[in-house]
Write an enzyme that holds these catalytic residues in place. Structure first.
Site, mmCIF file in Angstrom:
data_model
loop_
_atom_site.group_PDB
_atom_site.id
_atom_site.type_symbol
_atom_site.label_atom_id
_atom_site.label_comp_id
_atom_site.label_asym_id
_atom_site.label_seq_id
_atom_site.Cartn_x
_atom_site.Cartn_y
_atom_site.Cartn_z
ATOM 1 N N TYR A 51 44.583 38.705 45.363
ATOM 2 C CA TYR A 51 43.504 39.689 45.385
ATOM 3 C C TYR A 51 43.866 40.842 46.304
ATOM 4 C CZ TYR A 51 41.931 38.116 50.011
ATOM 5 O OH TYR A 51 41.861 37.820 51.345
ATOM 6 N N CYS A 52 43.170 41.954 46.098
ATOM 7 C CA CYS A 52 43.257 43.111 46.998
ATOM 8 C C CYS A 52 41.815 43.573 47.223
ATOM 9 C CB CYS A 52 44.166 44.203 46.436
ATOM 10 S SG CYS A 52 43.630 44.900 44.863
ATOM 11 N N GLU A 53 41.592 44.845 47.399
ATOM 12 C CA GLU A 53 40.223 45.311 47.607
ATOM 13 C C GLU A 53 39.467 45.456 46.292
ATOM 14 O OE1 GLU A 53 36.861 46.116 49.621
ATOM 15 O OE2 GLU A 53 38.724 45.467 50.526
#
Length: 106
Positions: free
Chosen positions: A57-59
């Site tokens: 995941y990232c933002e």
């Protein structure tokens, strides 16, 4: 579902591909931080066994998609992109970990 796995100590490897600053500002409990731009050179830090699942995941999703491509190219196939990334995790008030403090609820 991921939170239930975390609580049961059955979570897959969780890879946060945001910057170290973003990671320190709060992350999914148990996540490993390797920024997407460094991932190719730091794959061994994930400690993934063959066939072991991972969550990335990232933002908001762009960097996680890039990381998924990098991992797939390295032969890592069981990768799940965390739905909604950190932005949704935060919006749904799931526990957030902070380095040195552990998880906390918002």
């Amino acid at each position: 579902m991921l939170m239930a796995q975390i609580e049961a100590n059955t979570a897959p490897v969780i890879e946060d591909v945001r910057t170290p600053e973003e990671f320190e500002a709060g992350h999914v409990p148990g996540a490993i931080n390797i920024p997407h731009r460094e991932l190719s050179d730091r794959l061994d830090e994930l400690l993934l066994e063959p066939g072991q699942p991972a969550v990335v995941y990232c933002e908001r999703g762009v960097r996680a998609a890039i990381a998924t491509d990098i991992l797939n190219a390295a032969g890592i196939e069981r990768i799940n992109h965390l739905e909604g990334d950190m932005a949704q995790w935060r919006r749904t008030n799931l526990p957030i970990a902070y380095p040195g403090l552990g998880p906390s609820s918002q």
